[in-house]
Design a protein around this motif. Structure first.
Motif, PDB file in Angstrom:
ATOM      1  N   THR A 176      -0.003 -12.961   3.180  1.00 53.01           N
ATOM      2  CA  THR A 176       1.250 -14.168   2.426  1.00 53.01           C
ATOM      3  C   THR A 176       2.579 -12.785   2.456  1.00 53.01           C
ATOM      4  OG1 THR A 176       0.778 -12.294   0.506  1.00 53.01           O
ATOM      5  CG2 THR A 176      -0.208 -13.942   0.686  1.00 53.01           C
ATOM      6  N   ASP A 177       3.502 -13.101   1.502  1.00 46.57           N
ATOM      7  CA  ASP A 177       4.816 -13.138   2.235  1.00 46.57           C
ATOM      8  C   ASP A 177       5.209 -11.514   1.664  1.00 46.57           C
ATOM      9  OD1 ASP A 177       6.086 -14.841   3.306  1.00 46.57           O
ATOM     10  OD2 ASP A 177       7.082 -15.701   1.468  1.00 46.57           O
ATOM     11  N   GLU A 178       3.652 -11.253   0.335  1.00 46.80           N
ATOM     12  CA  GLU A 178       4.238 -10.252   0.123  1.00 46.80           C
ATOM     13  C   GLU A 178       3.329  -8.752   1.157  1.00 46.80           C
ATOM     14  OE1 GLU A 178       2.162 -11.275  -4.205  1.00 46.80           O
ATOM     15  OE2 GLU A 178       4.431 -11.443  -4.983  1.00 46.80           O
ATOM     16  N   SER A 179       2.740  -9.262   1.035  1.00 41.79           N
ATOM     17  CA  SER A 179       2.345  -8.771   1.923  1.00 41.79           C
ATOM     18  C   SER A 179       2.658  -8.633   3.907  1.00 41.79           C
ATOM     19  CB  SER A 179       0.297  -8.826   2.318  1.00 41.79           C
ATOM     20  OG  SER A 179       0.192 -10.072   3.313  1.00 41.79           O
ATOM     21  N   GLU A 180       3.499  -8.970   4.069  1.00 41.00           N
ATOM     22  CA  GLU A 180       3.888  -9.551   5.189  1.00 41.00           C
ATOM     23  C   GLU A 180       3.922  -7.783   6.080  1.00 41.00           C
ATOM     24  OE1 GLU A 180       6.802 -11.626   6.244  1.00 41.00           O
ATOM     25  OE2 GLU A 180       6.688 -11.475   8.322  1.00 41.00           O
ATOM     26  N   GLU A 181       4.414  -6.947   5.352  1.00 38.77           N
ATOM     27  CA  GLU A 181       5.460  -5.637   5.434  1.00 38.77           C
ATOM     28  C   GLU A 181       5.067  -4.540   5.618  1.00 38.77           C
ATOM     29  OE1 GLU A 181       8.555  -5.332   7.394  1.00 38.77           O
ATOM     30  OE2 GLU A 181       8.765  -7.806   6.551  1.00 38.77           O
ATOM     31  N   LEU A 182       3.387  -4.666   4.597  1.00 40.60           N
ATOM     32  CA  LEU A 182       2.913  -3.430   4.226  1.00 40.60           C
ATOM     33  C   LEU A 182       1.836  -3.252   5.593  1.00 40.60           C
ATOM     34  CD1 LEU A 182       2.820  -4.614   0.555  1.00 40.60           C
ATOM     35  CD2 LEU A 182       3.748  -2.301   1.814  1.00 40.60           C
ATOM     36  N   TYR A 183       1.516  -2.179   5.993  1.00 41.90           N
ATOM     37  CA  TYR A 183       0.195  -1.722   6.777  1.00 41.90           C
ATOM     38  C   TYR A 183      -0.680  -0.519   5.963  1.00 41.90           C
ATOM     39  CZ  TYR A 183       3.287  -4.958   9.527  1.00 41.90           C
ATOM     40  OH  TYR A 183       3.919  -6.237  10.518  1.00 41.90           O
ATOM     41  N   LEU A 184      -1.676  -0.870   6.823  1.00 39.29           N
ATOM     42  CA  LEU A 184      -2.802   0.744   6.479  1.00 39.29           C
ATOM     43  C   LEU A 184      -2.575   1.142   7.824  1.00 39.29           C
ATOM     44  CD1 LEU A 184      -6.093  -1.348   5.878  1.00 39.29           C
ATOM     45  CD2 LEU A 184      -4.712  -0.547   4.247  1.00 39.29           C
ATOM     46  N   VAL A 185      -2.641   2.064   7.481  1.00 33.60           N
ATOM     47  CA  VAL A 185      -1.644   3.642   8.890  1.00 33.60           C
ATOM     48  C   VAL A 185      -2.419   4.329   9.214  1.00 33.60           C
ATOM     49  CG1 VAL A 185       0.880   3.183   8.427  1.00 33.60           C
ATOM     50  CG2 VAL A 185      -0.144   4.866   7.421  1.00 33.60           C
ATOM     51  N   GLY A 186      -3.688   4.741   8.734  1.00 31.30           N
ATOM     52  CA  GLY A 186      -4.797   5.143   8.715  1.00 31.30           C
ATOM     53  C   GLY A 186      -5.326   5.862   7.692  1.00 31.30           C
ATOM     54  N   ARG A 187      -6.639   6.308   7.586  1.00 31.65           N
ATOM     55  CA  ARG A 187      -7.675   7.260   6.141  1.00 31.65           C
ATOM     56  C   ARG A 187      -7.033   8.176   5.993  1.00 31.65           C
ATOM     57  NH1 ARG A 187     -13.342   6.082   7.742  1.00 31.65           N
ATOM     58  NH2 ARG A 187     -13.701   6.958   9.626  1.00 31.65           N
TER      59      ARG A 187
END
Length: 206
Positions: A117-128
């Motif tokens: 969705t548009d709300e998640s477009e700029e969000l990423y998992l970068v590690g843990r």
């Protein structure tokens, strides 16, 4: 890809079964491709064998603003400052780090987020990260002793007299070479989420 005659190619194929917008299971399969001549024409036979089914795996996700998100997963920063203690159920577990844009101390992520969705477009998992311990800071002196570990300094995320302040100690970390898209998830407490087995339904495109 051009496959020579008579060659059998075996590969792994992954399928995601979606029913009514809900990810019900992930299916792994083995695919065999055989090429031969029949009546002066090339005949390609594809045989797919279902290998196994795996249930959806729930993950814990922590929202962290940049640039601290990258510093956490590279262990440049080993203490994460929060205004609440890490719930005991998440201690010692691998926690996915969701990188969000720099903003205020208030979360910029909605309580429920759907992938794609548009709300998640700029969000990423970068590690843990794996958090092994939680420490409560009761004085500015105590807080400043760990300044090189938490990197919060005198910012709005730092120690404030009369307000709870906790340091979550990162024991292990892993940075993803390629950040992963934000998954569907639901907030469980403050900046902590859990992934949910749901993807937005999409209309067929022709």
């Amino acid at each position: 890809m051009i496959v020579p005659l008579g060659l059998v190619v075996v590969g792994a194929v992954g399928f995601l079964i979606v029913k009514g917008g809900k990810k019900t299971k992930c299916v792994e399969a083995k695919e065999e491709v055989k090429v031969e001549m029949k009546n002066n024409a090339t005949h390609v036979e594809v045989k797919t064998t279902m290998a196994k089914e795996t249930d959806f795996k729930e993950e814990v996700v922590l929202e962290v603003q940049r640039p601290w998100s990258r510093k956490l997963v590279t262990l440049e920063k080993t203490v994460e400052i929060r205004g609440y203690p890490l719930p005991k159920e998440f201690k010692g577990l691998w926690i996915e780090i969701l990188e969000t844009p720099r903003s205020s101390v208030v979360s910029s992520v909605p309580d429920k987020l759907l992938e794609g969705t548009d709300e998640s477009e700029e969000l990423y998992l970068v590690g843990r990260v794996l958090i092994s311990d939680v420490k409560e800071y009761k004085s500015i002196e105590e807080f400043n002793k760990d300044a090189s570990l938490h990197m919060a300094g005198d910012s709005e995320f730092g120690f404030r007299e009369g307000k709870p302040c906790f340091g979550w100690t990162v024991k292990q970390a892993e940075r993803y070479d390629c950040p992963k898209p934000c998954p569907s998830m639901q907030r469980v407490v403050r900046s902590i989420f859990k992934t949910i087995d749901y993807v937005p339904a999409k209309e067929d495109e022709w």
